[in-house]
Write a protein that holds these residues in place. Structure first.
Motif, PDB file in Angstrom:
ATOM      1  N   ALA A  33       0.863  -1.195   0.000  1.00  0.00           N
ATOM      2  CA  ALA A  33       0.000   0.000   0.000  1.00  0.00           C
ATOM      3  C   ALA A  33       0.894   1.237   0.000  1.00  0.00           C
ATOM      4  CB  ALA A  33      -0.896   0.010   1.238  1.00  0.00           C
ATOM      5  N   VAL A  34       0.608   2.170  -0.920  1.00  0.00           N
ATOM      6  CA  VAL A  34       1.418   3.388  -0.992  1.00  0.00           C
ATOM      7  C   VAL A  34       0.722   4.476  -0.174  1.00  0.00           C
ATOM      8  CG1 VAL A  34       2.503   5.047  -2.554  1.00  0.00           C
ATOM      9  CG2 VAL A  34       1.974   2.760  -3.366  1.00  0.00           C
ATOM     10  N   ILE A  35       1.464   5.091   0.736  1.00  0.00           N
ATOM     11  CA  ILE A  35       0.894   6.165   1.551  1.00  0.00           C
ATOM     12  C   ILE A  35       1.265   7.493   0.876  1.00  0.00           C
ATOM     13  CG2 ILE A  35       0.698   7.093   3.910  1.00  0.00           C
ATOM     14  CD1 ILE A  35       0.205   4.064   3.755  1.00  0.00           C
ATOM     15  N   VAL A  36       0.245   8.279   0.531  1.00  0.00           N
ATOM     16  CA  VAL A  36       0.512   9.523  -0.213  1.00  0.00           C
ATOM     17  C   VAL A  36      -0.019  10.718   0.566  1.00  0.00           C
ATOM     18  CG1 VAL A  36       0.195  10.730  -2.411  1.00  0.00           C
ATOM     19  CG2 VAL A  36       0.089   8.243  -2.353  1.00  0.00           C
ATOM     20  N   SER A  37       0.881  11.671   0.893  1.00  0.00           N
ATOM     21  CA  SER A  37       0.387  12.914   1.491  1.00  0.00           C
ATOM     22  C   SER A  37       0.955  14.133   0.754  1.00  0.00           C
ATOM     23  CB  SER A  37       0.684  12.975   2.997  1.00  0.00           C
ATOM     24  OG  SER A  37       2.044  12.791   3.226  1.00  0.00           O
ATOM     25  N   ASP A  45      -6.105   0.875 -10.898  1.00  0.00           N
ATOM     26  CA  ASP A  45      -6.797  -0.023 -11.824  1.00  0.00           C
ATOM     27  C   ASP A  45      -5.847  -0.569 -12.898  1.00  0.00           C
ATOM     28  OD1 ASP A  45      -9.352  -0.983 -12.123  1.00  0.00           O
ATOM     29  OD2 ASP A  45      -9.691   0.247 -13.910  1.00  0.00           O
ATOM     30  N   GLU A  46      -4.785   0.194 -13.159  1.00  0.00           N
ATOM     31  CA  GLU A  46      -3.784  -0.159 -14.182  1.00  0.00           C
ATOM     32  C   GLU A  46      -2.419   0.282 -13.648  1.00  0.00           C
ATOM     33  OE1 GLU A  46      -4.389  -1.354 -17.212  1.00  0.00           O
ATOM     34  OE2 GLU A  46      -6.563  -1.182 -17.200  1.00  0.00           O
ATOM     35  N   ASP A  47      -1.351  -0.117 -14.332  1.00  0.00           N
ATOM     36  CA  ASP A  47      -0.041   0.461 -14.011  1.00  0.00           C
ATOM     37  C   ASP A  47      -0.132   1.947 -14.344  1.00  0.00           C
ATOM     38  OD1 ASP A  47       0.686  -2.091 -13.581  1.00  0.00           O
ATOM     39  OD2 ASP A  47       2.180  -2.213 -15.189  1.00  0.00           O
ATOM     40  N   VAL A  73       3.236   3.178 -10.123  1.00  0.00           N
ATOM     41  CA  VAL A  73       2.346   2.421  -9.244  1.00  0.00           C
ATOM     42  C   VAL A  73       1.789   1.273 -10.074  1.00  0.00           C
ATOM     43  CG1 VAL A  73       0.151   2.523  -8.019  1.00  0.00           C
ATOM     44  CG2 VAL A  73       1.759   4.404  -7.814  1.00  0.00           C
ATOM     45  N   LYS A  74       1.791   0.086  -9.507  1.00  0.00           N
ATOM     46  CA  LYS A  74       1.382  -1.098 -10.268  1.00  0.00           C
ATOM     47  C   LYS A  74      -0.104  -1.371 -10.117  1.00  0.00           C
ATOM     48  CE  LYS A  74       5.321  -2.319 -11.882  1.00  0.00           C
ATOM     49  NZ  LYS A  74       5.519  -2.162 -13.299  1.00  0.00           N
TER      50      LYS A  74
END
Ligand code: HEM
Length: 520
Positions: free
Chosen positions: A86-90, A400-402, A410-411
């Motif tokens: 899981a990528v955490i984005v802030s 939903d996609e790369d 992001v994969k």
């Protein structure tokens, strides 16, 4: 006999070797998975075998851990829950990509296997792809100003009840725990506005609607790790009465709805609630063209594939989304209502301004749809409480996609977590972030800051569909509570509140205690 023992032994051997090989393979696969971020050059805390970063996250408290990792790894980093990346984005510009610009890649949430059984599975929170787009486009018009006005009689009745309840509490002289009062208000509003039922929770806490409603929040957290590892088990377990959400209470609401739908299809009475709006929608056909308020209208992005051109929602979709009214609307509304009132009690200068506004715009009348819409300062007070204590303290999406996100790849299938709580308190975006200051939400202050620094209702086409309803009912409830009474801190108050998030709800550890006094 000897032959039998031999064949038994060889069968046992085959089984043992098979199970061990499966375990080794599973372990090897999960270890390979734990290298995903390393390969993509995304930084992050070191995962542990089997549990990934899940243990660090739950033991450190969701919000504090995000703060800590943010400082250490920056505004984009990766964690494993337990072995799913899981990528955490802030980073606020990247959030604009996730929520709006690249919405086509990020329109789904993470799969909610815990609710993957009837009747829950068709609810908006967890629907995916075209099915979600279809249901959202049918439901959005239900939350338009015109339709909200239709729900007003039910809300009015609850508002009058709230006024009586606050008065009774004040006359008793006892301190009041605001979450209790706000919870009762939210439950009664949902009962009336969604299901057309009259409930007075504070005076009759044993009402089956309240008992079963609350029971939906007593979730079986022990099941979470099992369902995270074996998500496909949810529908089977629910059949034998084991599920994350109480099957018994779910059935209670299903019976309520089945009965109501049956009755309403037979009689011609005029009901003004969400269930009726859904039923009317079924008769009238495609609702997606109906008027929708700007904040939740993203019609152009909700075009679905040809398979999703049914005239109207089926009964399963209707029931799942009436139920989600309760799950998504109860706790959130009562948290914001109680935290706002508590902060007003602790900040008398803000309370005085809010009361002055109510005097000017509402006077001695009962607050209604129109006057509630004019309470702009109250709105700022509510926003500031949501900044500090957002009920949706993290929002999620799935790729939903790369796709490229800034300098990262992001994969497909990768999860994104947006840590709203830490963004709302980030010193880079907010000066003196711990201070309660409603002036941060004036139109001028809003224009100066990044729009994605504040997102209590999420953003973009997948934002909170109930936002307008929630804002309306909370404004009406606070205006009613401070119109004739003044909340003040008392001996039991702990300010600022300390939140405890053992699970997934924003709860003030020491409660939100105040006294109500008559206004001078
Ligand atoms: C102050 C009260 C509320 C807060 C703070 C709140 C917050 C949120 C947040 C943060 C999300 C996720 C948005 C995103 O992913 O971008 C959400 C989604 C949602 N909320 Fe609310 N909510 C509130 C009240 C309500 C109410 C009263 C309802 C009743 C219908 C409701 C129904 C929903 C639904 C159905 C979704 C999923 C929408 C979708 O996926 O299309 N919420 N809410």
């Amino acid at each position: 006999m000897a032959v039998d023992i031999m064949s038994w032994l060889s069968l046992t051997n085959v089984l043992v070797v098979g199970v061990v090989s499966l375990l080794v393979y599973w372990f090897w696969r999960s270890q390979q998975g734990l290298k995903t971020f390393e390969k993509l050059g995304i930084p992050g805390p070191r995962p542990m075998y089997v549990v990934g970063n899940a243990r660090q996250l739950s033991s450190g408290g969701f919000c504090d851990k995000f703060f800590e990792w943010n400082k250490e790894f920056g505004r984009v980093y990766g964690i494993y829950l337990p072995n799913t990346p899981a990528v955490i984005v802030s980073d606020l510009d990247l959030l604009r990509d996730v929520f709006v610009k690249k919405f086509g890649y990020f329109h789904n949430r993470m799969p909610q296997k815990i609710m993957d059984f009837k009747p829950w599975k068709d609810n908006l929170l967890q629907l995916r792809d075209d099915h979600w787009k279809y249901v959202r486009s049918q439901l959005s018009p239900t939350f338009s100003s015109g339709k909200l006005k239709k729900m007003m009689p039910a809300i009015d009745r609850v508002i009058k009840n709230l006024d009586r309840n606050v008065k009774a509490k004040m006359e008793s002289g006892e301190p009041v725990e605001l979450k209790e009062v706000a919870g009762a208000f939210a439950m009664d509003t949902i009962a009336g506005a969604a299901f057309g039922m009259q409930v007075d929770t504070l005076n009759n806490p044993k009402d089956p609607f309240n008992v079963n409603g609350l029971n939906l929040f007593n979730q079986n957290f022990w099941l979470l790790p099992i369902l995270l590892i074996f998500p496909g088990l949810a529908p089977f377990l629910s059949k034998i009465g084991i599920s994350f959400i109480s099957v018994h209470s779910t059935n209670f609401f299903m019976d309520v709805m089945d009965m109501a739908l049956k009755e309403r299809r037979l009689d011609k009475k005029n009901y003004n609630d969400f269930l009726q709006l859904l039923l009317d929608g079924q008769k009238e056909g495609d609702q997606s063209k109906g008027p929708v308020d700007a904040e939740i209208d993203f019609t152009s992005q909700l075009q679905t594939a040809k398979d999703w051109n049914r005239d109207s929602m089926n009964d399963d979709e209707m029931k799942a989304n009436a139920l989600i009214f309760l799950l998504a609307g109860y706790d959130t509304t009562s948290i914001v209502l109680s935290f706002t009132l508590f902060h007003l009690a602790a900040n008398p200068e803000c309370l005085q301004k809010a009361q002055q506004e109510v005097d000017e715009k509402v006077g001695n009348d009962t607050v209604n749809y129109e006057s509630a819409g004019e309470l702009t300062y109250l709105d700022m007070c509510m926003n500031e409480a949501m900044r500090l204590f957002p009920p949706g303290f993290m929002i999620d999406r799935e790729a939903d996609e790369d796709v490229e996100l800034g300098k990262y790849q992001v994969k497909k299938g990768m999860r994104m977590i947006i840590p709203c709580y830490s963004i709302h308190r980030d010193p880079e975006y907010w000066t003196e972030p711990e201070k309660y200051d409603p002036e941060r939400h004036t139109p001028e202050a809003k224009a100066k800051r990044h729009p994605f620094a504040f997102m209590p209702f999420g953003f973009g086409p997948r934002n909170c569909i109930g936002m307008r309803l929630a804002q309306l009912e909370i404004r009406m409830a606070i205006a009613t509570a401070i119109q004739h009474y003044t909340p003040v801190l008392c001996e039991k108050s702990v300010y600022p509140p300390v939140v405890e998030m053992p699970q997934t709800r924003m709860v003030a550890k020491d409660g939100l205690w105040v006294n109500f006094k008559p206004r001078e």
